[in-house]
Write a protein that holds these residues in place. Sequence first.
Motif, PDB file in Angstrom:
ATOM      1  N   UNK A 112       2.507   0.484  10.387  1.00  0.00           N
ATOM      2  CA  UNK A 112       1.854   1.517   9.601  1.00  0.00           C
ATOM      3  C   UNK A 112       0.892   0.985   8.566  1.00  0.00           C
ATOM      4  N   UNK A 113       0.723  -0.358   8.495  1.00  0.00           N
ATOM      5  CA  UNK A 113      -0.234  -0.938   7.564  1.00  0.00           C
ATOM      6  C   UNK A 113       0.335  -1.246   6.197  1.00  0.00           C
ATOM      7  N   UNK A 114       1.583  -0.832   5.919  1.00  0.00           N
ATOM      8  CA  UNK A 114       2.209  -1.075   4.623  1.00  0.00           C
ATOM      9  C   UNK A 114       3.474  -1.894   4.822  1.00  0.00           C
ATOM     10  N   UNK A 115       4.187  -2.135   3.721  1.00  0.00           N
ATOM     11  CA  UNK A 115       5.508  -2.745   3.804  1.00  0.00           C
ATOM     12  C   UNK A 115       6.544  -1.678   3.488  1.00  0.00           C
ATOM     13  N   UNK A 131      -3.505   3.165 -15.065  1.00  0.00           N
ATOM     14  CA  UNK A 131      -4.293   4.365 -14.798  1.00  0.00           C
ATOM     15  C   UNK A 131      -4.582   4.531 -13.307  1.00  0.00           C
ATOM     16  N   UNK A 132      -4.850   3.410 -12.650  1.00  0.00           N
ATOM     17  CA  UNK A 132      -5.191   3.393 -11.229  1.00  0.00           C
ATOM     18  C   UNK A 132      -4.250   2.424 -10.532  1.00  0.00           C
ATOM     19  N   UNK A 133      -3.727   2.819  -9.377  1.00  0.00           N
ATOM     20  CA  UNK A 133      -2.984   1.897  -8.524  1.00  0.00           C
ATOM     21  C   UNK A 133      -3.682   1.881  -7.173  1.00  0.00           C
ATOM     22  N   UNK A 134      -4.168   0.711  -6.781  1.00  0.00           N
ATOM     23  CA  UNK A 134      -4.886   0.545  -5.516  1.00  0.00           C
ATOM     24  C   UNK A 134      -3.946  -0.106  -4.512  1.00  0.00           C
ATOM     25  N   UNK A 135      -3.828   0.488  -3.346  1.00  0.00           N
ATOM     26  CA  UNK A 135      -3.013  -0.072  -2.268  1.00  0.00           C
ATOM     27  C   UNK A 135      -3.945  -0.473  -1.142  1.00  0.00           C
ATOM     28  N   UNK A 136      -3.984  -1.771  -0.851  1.00  0.00           N
ATOM     29  CA  UNK A 136      -4.787  -2.265   0.266  1.00  0.00           C
ATOM     30  C   UNK A 136      -3.872  -2.578   1.437  1.00  0.00           C
ATOM     31  N   UNK A 137      -4.113  -1.943   2.563  1.00  0.00           N
ATOM     32  CA  UNK A 137      -3.266  -2.149   3.732  1.00  0.00           C
ATOM     33  C   UNK A 137      -3.663  -3.426   4.463  1.00  0.00           C
ATOM     34  N   UNK A 138      -2.816  -3.844   5.384  1.00  0.00           N
ATOM     35  CA  UNK A 138      -3.214  -4.905   6.305  1.00  0.00           C
ATOM     36  C   UNK A 138      -4.297  -4.338   7.204  1.00  0.00           C
ATOM     37  N   UNK A 139      -4.956  -5.186   7.985  1.00  0.00           N
ATOM     38  CA  UNK A 139      -5.968  -4.702   8.905  1.00  0.00           C
ATOM     39  C   UNK A 139      -5.386  -3.645   9.811  1.00  0.00           C
ATOM     40  N   UNK A 140      -5.876  -2.405   9.693  1.00  0.00           N
ATOM     41  CA  UNK A 140      -5.224  -1.278  10.349  1.00  0.00           C
ATOM     42  C   UNK A 140      -5.984  -0.831  11.576  1.00  0.00           C
ATOM     43  N   UNK A 141      -5.260  -0.274  12.524  1.00  0.00           N
ATOM     44  CA  UNK A 141      -5.854   0.252  13.740  1.00  0.00           C
ATOM     45  C   UNK A 141      -5.680   1.748  13.821  1.00  0.00           C
ATOM     46  N   UNK A 142      -5.659   2.273  15.027  1.00  0.00           N
ATOM     47  CA  UNK A 142      -5.683   3.721  15.194  1.00  0.00           C
ATOM     48  C   UNK A 142      -4.417   4.413  14.700  1.00  0.00           C
ATOM     49  N   UNK A 143      -3.260   3.779  14.844  1.00  0.00           N
ATOM     50  CA  UNK A 143      -2.014   4.472  14.541  1.00  0.00           C
ATOM     51  C   UNK A 143      -1.450   4.108  13.173  1.00  0.00           C
ATOM     52  N   UNK A 144      -2.086   3.187  12.464  1.00  0.00           N
ATOM     53  CA  UNK A 144      -1.521   2.704  11.213  1.00  0.00           C
ATOM     54  C   UNK A 144      -2.039   3.529  10.048  1.00  0.00           C
ATOM     55  N   UNK A 145      -1.471   4.710   9.893  1.00  0.00           N
ATOM     56  CA  UNK A 145      -1.989   5.677   8.931  1.00  0.00           C
ATOM     57  C   UNK A 145      -0.937   6.047   7.887  1.00  0.00           C
ATOM     58  N   UNK A 146       0.033   5.191   7.660  1.00  0.00           N
ATOM     59  CA  UNK A 146       1.086   5.495   6.694  1.00  0.00           C
ATOM     60  C   UNK A 146       0.542   5.652   5.279  1.00  0.00           C
ATOM     61  N   UNK A 147      -0.615   5.033   5.014  1.00  0.00           N
ATOM     62  CA  UNK A 147      -1.209   5.141   3.685  1.00  0.00           C
ATOM     63  C   UNK A 147      -1.511   6.596   3.348  1.00  0.00           C
TER      64      UNK A 147
END
Length: 320
Positions: A112-115, A131-147
């Motif tokens: 899903x691109x996350x842990x 104020x801001x929390x940025x989450x950068x996923x691993x290199x994601x493909x078509x199904x990795x949309x957990x973000x």
Amino acid sequence: MFEGSQRALGRLISAVENGAPDAGAVLAAIEPHLGGALVIGITGAPGVGKSSLVSALVSECRRREWTVGVVAVDPSSPVSGGAILGDRLRMAAHISDTGVFVRSVSARGHLGGLSATTSDIVDLMDAAGHNIVIVETVGAGQSEVEIAELADCRIVVSAPGLGDHVQAIKAGILEIADVLVVNKADLPGADRTQDQLRAMLRLRTGSGATVKVMQTCATDGRGLSELANLLETLKTPARESVRTFAAQNRLRRVLARAVRDHAYQLALTAPQVATDALWHDVRAGRSSLEDAACRLLRELTNARITTRPDAEQEYDHETH
């Protein structure tokens, strides 16, 4: 909550990542302090420059005096199981900035691109007052949309010159975008890629019409101010109802995952005689698998409620 101590925050994140016995108590204690941070998800295929874009966006946020937390999800090391890339490699320019907290975490095989602990780490950074929390996923493909379940604003990053890259993502992570960013805008083909993305959006209905498409260049800062301006609109009181709605949806999804995990643990503790009986009904065609699962969950839940020694007393107290 943590008195501005990055060391304390780091220790708490480590405790949650490693499943320390008191991790659950920590997460329960921070619940009253959640909801102050705007959570930004940045995802996209490998090679589009997500890390460089995140670093440049952090610099722009700091110019606006926002405090920033970054959760950078990396592939797992095949040797140690830890994150392949470290904090200093990703965010060397921000290591000495006390207004920035960066944590690289290993996906540890989680899809899903996350842990598995990303959501908890976001909550800790939120409670710490960022104020801001940025989450950068691993290199994601078509199904990795957990973000999509975690972030209040989802930024999908693309880049010119990657051949069929845009076509490859259109049926997957493209669908979750609130903002589409063509990074590496200094390369040939940036305008063409932007036009392709806009053409794809015209084929979509509903939310697709509101998706912003822009160009950025992490190396020269192009488009970073515009992107930060967009994030600032999400922080204003005028958008408070939108953020509240997003936060409620996020909580609903987190609660659903907690229910799912609880149901899974209940199923693992089910007596074999009960599961065998249900399995025979499924094989004999007397019950569908879905019906059997619902029956098992209902029986296990009722059994746990009725066997609590204080259940009857609580009922009497509430109804009399």
